[in-house]
Write a protein that holds these residues in place. Structure first.
Motif, PDB file in Angstrom:
ATOM      1  N   PHE A 227       0.826  -1.205   0.000  1.00 42.43           N
ATOM      2  CA  PHE A 227       0.000   0.000   0.000  1.00 42.43           C
ATOM      3  C   PHE A 227       0.865   1.262   0.000  1.00 42.43           C
ATOM      4  CE2 PHE A 227      -2.335  -3.504   1.869  1.00 42.43           C
ATOM      5  CZ  PHE A 227      -3.477  -3.508   1.075  1.00 42.43           C
ATOM      6  N   GLY A 228       2.057   1.142  -0.570  1.00 41.98           N
ATOM      7  CA  GLY A 228       2.943   2.282  -0.694  1.00 41.98           C
ATOM      8  C   GLY A 228       3.348   2.840   0.657  1.00 41.98           C
ATOM      9  N   THR A 229       3.250   4.158   0.775  1.00 44.30           N
ATOM     10  CA  THR A 229       3.689   4.812   2.018  1.00 44.30           C
ATOM     11  C   THR A 229       2.558   4.985   3.032  1.00 44.30           C
ATOM     12  OG1 THR A 229       3.323   7.010   1.057  1.00 44.30           O
ATOM     13  CG2 THR A 229       5.532   6.041   0.812  1.00 44.30           C
ATOM     14  N   ILE A 230       1.382   4.453   2.730  1.00 48.46           N
ATOM     15  CA  ILE A 230       0.297   4.513   3.713  1.00 48.46           C
ATOM     16  C   ILE A 230       0.682   3.635   4.897  1.00 48.46           C
ATOM     17  CG2 ILE A 230      -2.128   3.996   4.189  1.00 48.46           C
ATOM     18  CD1 ILE A 230      -2.691   4.479   1.215  1.00 48.46           C
ATOM     19  N   GLU A 231       0.672   4.205   6.088  1.00 48.55           N
ATOM     20  CA  GLU A 231       1.074   3.480   7.288  1.00 48.55           C
ATOM     21  C   GLU A 231       0.077   2.362   7.599  1.00 48.55           C
ATOM     22  OE1 GLU A 231       3.777   3.883   9.067  1.00 48.55           O
ATOM     23  OE2 GLU A 231       4.570   5.634   7.995  1.00 48.55           O
ATOM     24  N   ASN A 232       0.615   1.254   8.070  1.00 45.81           N
ATOM     25  CA  ASN A 232      -0.253   0.117   8.403  1.00 45.81           C
ATOM     26  C   ASN A 232      -1.301   0.484   9.438  1.00 45.81           C
ATOM     27  OD1 ASN A 232       1.049  -1.568   6.619  1.00 45.81           O
ATOM     28  ND2 ASN A 232       2.468  -2.385   8.147  1.00 45.81           N
ATOM     29  N   ASN A 233      -0.926   1.274  10.437  1.00 49.62           N
ATOM     30  CA  ASN A 233      -1.883   1.661  11.477  1.00 49.62           C
ATOM     31  C   ASN A 233      -2.990   2.535  10.898  1.00 49.62           C
ATOM     32  OD1 ASN A 233      -2.617   1.703  14.390  1.00 49.62           O
ATOM     33  ND2 ASN A 233      -2.342   3.892  14.102  1.00 49.62           N
ATOM     34  N   GLU A 234      -2.611   3.434   9.956  1.00 50.60           N
ATOM     35  CA  GLU A 234      -3.627   4.267   9.301  1.00 50.60           C
ATOM     36  C   GLU A 234      -4.626   3.393   8.546  1.00 50.60           C
ATOM     37  OE1 GLU A 234      -1.158   8.360   8.233  1.00 50.60           O
ATOM     38  OE2 GLU A 234      -1.056   6.653   6.861  1.00 50.60           O
ATOM     39  N   LEU A 235      -4.112   2.436   7.812  1.00 48.22           N
ATOM     40  CA  LEU A 235      -4.980   1.579   7.010  1.00 48.22           C
ATOM     41  C   LEU A 235      -5.871   0.700   7.879  1.00 48.22           C
ATOM     42  CD1 LEU A 235      -5.872   0.578   4.278  1.00 48.22           C
ATOM     43  CD2 LEU A 235      -3.862  -0.910   4.202  1.00 48.22           C
ATOM     44  N   SER A 236      -5.315   0.152   8.937  1.00 43.68           N
ATOM     45  CA  SER A 236      -6.112  -0.736   9.789  1.00 43.68           C
ATOM     46  C   SER A 236      -7.248   0.006  10.480  1.00 43.68           C
ATOM     47  CB  SER A 236      -5.227  -1.430  10.826  1.00 43.68           C
ATOM     48  OG  SER A 236      -4.730  -0.510  11.776  1.00 43.68           O
ATOM     49  N   GLN A 237      -7.044   1.300  10.756  1.00 45.94           N
ATOM     50  CA  GLN A 237      -8.088   2.068  11.436  1.00 45.94           C
ATOM     51  C   GLN A 237      -9.313   2.312  10.565  1.00 45.94           C
ATOM     52  OE1 GLN A 237      -8.093   2.918  14.841  1.00 45.94           O
ATOM     53  NE2 GLN A 237      -6.478   1.383  14.591  1.00 45.94           N
ATOM     54  N   LEU A 238      -9.174   2.053   9.255  1.00 41.93           N
ATOM     55  CA  LEU A 238     -10.347   2.177   8.392  1.00 41.93           C
ATOM     56  C   LEU A 238     -11.343   1.051   8.619  1.00 41.93           C
ATOM     57  CD1 LEU A 238      -8.758   3.245   4.980  1.00 41.93           C
ATOM     58  CD2 LEU A 238      -9.802   4.685   6.718  1.00 41.93           C
ATOM     59  N   PHE A 239     -10.906   0.005   9.309  1.00 40.39           N
ATOM     60  CA  PHE A 239     -11.778  -1.140   9.567  1.00 40.39           C
ATOM     61  C   PHE A 239     -12.569  -0.933  10.853  1.00 40.39           C
ATOM     62  CE2 PHE A 239      -8.908  -2.652   6.445  1.00 40.39           C
ATOM     63  CZ  PHE A 239      -9.539  -3.684   5.773  1.00 40.39           C
ATOM     64  N   LYS A 240     -13.143   0.240  10.971  1.00 40.27           N
ATOM     65  CA  LYS A 240     -14.062   0.564  12.059  1.00 40.27           C
ATOM     66  C   LYS A 240     -15.413   0.842  11.437  1.00 40.27           C
ATOM     67  CE  LYS A 240     -10.678   2.463  15.272  1.00 40.27           C
ATOM     68  NZ  LYS A 240     -10.208   3.674  15.982  1.00 40.27           N
ATOM     69  N   ALA A 241     -16.444   0.505  12.155  1.00 41.77           N
ATOM     70  CA  ALA A 241     -17.793   0.522  11.549  1.00 41.77           C
ATOM     71  C   ALA A 241     -18.343   1.935  11.430  1.00 41.77           C
ATOM     72  CB  ALA A 241     -18.735  -0.347  12.371  1.00 41.77           C
ATOM     73  N   ASP A 242     -17.731   2.736  10.536  1.00 41.20           N
ATOM     74  CA  ASP A 242     -18.222   4.092  10.289  1.00 41.20           C
ATOM     75  C   ASP A 242     -19.407   4.092   9.342  1.00 41.20           C
ATOM     76  OD1 ASP A 242     -14.802   5.159  10.142  1.00 41.20           O
ATOM     77  OD2 ASP A 242     -16.168   5.251  11.839  1.00 41.20           O
ATOM     78  N   GLU A 243     -19.422   3.118   8.427  1.00 36.83           N
ATOM     79  CA  GLU A 243     -20.510   3.079   7.435  1.00 36.83           C
ATOM     80  C   GLU A 243     -20.804   1.636   7.078  1.00 36.83           C
ATOM     81  OE1 GLU A 243     -21.536   4.613   2.906  1.00 36.83           O
ATOM     82  OE2 GLU A 243     -19.659   5.179   3.871  1.00 36.83           O
ATOM     83  N   LEU A 244     -21.949   1.168   7.470  1.00 39.78           N
ATOM     84  CA  LEU A 244     -22.373  -0.189   7.155  1.00 39.78           C
ATOM     85  C   LEU A 244     -23.533  -0.139   6.190  1.00 39.78           C
ATOM     86  CD1 LEU A 244     -22.224  -1.811  10.688  1.00 39.78           C
ATOM     87  CD2 LEU A 244     -20.609  -2.129   8.840  1.00 39.78           C
ATOM     88  N   VAL A 245     -23.526  -1.051   5.216  1.00 44.84           N
ATOM     89  CA  VAL A 245     -24.616  -1.059   4.228  1.00 44.84           C
ATOM     90  C   VAL A 245     -25.183  -2.465   4.133  1.00 44.84           C
ATOM     91  CG1 VAL A 245     -23.671   0.810   2.896  1.00 44.84           C
ATOM     92  CG2 VAL A 245     -23.007  -1.514   2.315  1.00 44.84           C
TER      93      VAL A 245
END
Length: 331
Positions: free
Chosen positions: A313-331
């Motif tokens: 994922f290039g220079t995107i930090e692993n911690n930044e990417l993992s934090q996207l796996f929070k239930a902000d939007e469920l469909v």
């Protein structure tokens, strides 16, 4: 009615106790319990836990998350909230109606001079403010009717726990909830929490004449086993959530990224990463490492860290990417 003493303020134990007693007590006459939890969110049997809670707040404030066996919505418990449960022999589920089984608590409140009213399908109100919600479950000839009594609950903690993660909405949401719900202590100035509980117990036990239903060691062992084997487990509290899809988007200095995830029984069944991030290698090489993971940031982070040398994922930090796996939007 006789009363049963619950085993402290651990929500895993108390929700397990509700379920175990419903299925195993087999009392010939109705019995009841008054009990409290420390901070907890209790999720309805058919709800998606990921969509109902603010996991960051839950983690930071030691809020327990437990799925109950009855339907209805997620509710917040704390030591300013009193829980009650009635276990009633009922010949057929066709005989069950909420009004009939809300009435014992309605009568108890009225006996203390608290002008409660039964409203809607399952609520108690005082002066137009909701002070109690109720749910039911029928099994094997017995009805479990349980609910909450808001004595002096922390409304802001309630709001923050129940998936209001955006700070700008917290005060607005808290103001709205305060307008709709009430705390019983405001309508009972001559009582404190302990005297209120004692007074309820006195009324419901026929002025103390019916006494305690004492559980034996075998029954207590069954309850503790239910707690350990089911009600305190991730598989029950999160994994029993219905199948859902999850999408999230973020823009970092290393590029934008969208994640698309399918989840079943709380586990990732499919995943896709889209965006203009500059991965050195194709992330699909490690796609299978995500399949079967628990849907939570910590599990994802472990996979990312294991494969960090690949710069998927290039220079995107692993911690930044993992934090996207929070239930902000469920469909």
């Amino acid at each position: 009615m006789q009363y049963i003493n619950y085993l402290g303020q651990d929500a895993y134990t108390n929700i397990a106790m509700d379920s175990w007693l419903l299925n195993n007590l087999k009392a010939e006459e109705p019995v009841f319990a008054l009990w409290q939890n420390k901070r907890a969110v209790i999720v309805g049997r058919n709800q998606n836990t990921f969509a109902e809670i603010n996991q960051d707040y839950i983690d930071q404030h030691d809020v327990q998350v437990v799925r109950r066996v009855s339907g209805g919505g997620a509710v917040y418990h704390d030591e300013g909230n009193i829980c009650f449960t009635f276990f009633v022999p009922v010949a057929s589920s066709a005989q069950v109606n909420f009004h009939q089984f809300v009435k014992p608590m309605y009568d108890a409140l009225r006996s203390l001079g608290i002008e409660a009213e039964i409203t809607g399908r399952n609520d108690l109100e005082i002066a137009g403010k909701k002070v109690s919600g109720n749910a039911q479950r029928y099994a094997g000839g017995y009805l479990m009717h349980h609910g909450t009594l808001l004595w002096d609950t922390d409304v802001e903690a309630m709001i923050r726990s129940l998936n209001v993660s955006d700070e700008k909405f917290v005060s607005k949401a808290a103001k709205s909830v305060r307008a709709r719900v009430g705390n019983i202590k405001d309508f009972a100035p001559d009582l404190n929490l302990d005297t209120f509980i004692d007074a309820l117990k006195y009324y419901l036990t026929n002025q103390g004449k019916d006494g305690e239903y004492v559980l034996n060691d075998e029954q207590l062992a069954g309850i503790k086993a239910a707690r350990d084997e089911q009600f305190s487990t991730w598989d029950w509290n999160y994994g029993e959530s219905p199948k859902f899809s999850f999408n999230n988007h973020a823009k970092f200095t290393g590029g934008s990224i969208d994640i698309q995830v399918d989840v079943n029984n709380g586990l990732i069944t499919d995943i896709n990463f889209l965006g203009d991030f500059l991965g050195v290698r194709d992330w699909r090489d490690i796609k299978q490492d995500f399949i079967g993971l628990q849907f939570n940031p910590d599990a994802v982070l472990k996979v990312l860290e294991k494969n960090k040398e690949g710069q998927y994922f290039g220079t995107i930090e692993n911690n930044e990417l993992s934090q996207l796996f929070k239930a902000d939007e469920l469909v």
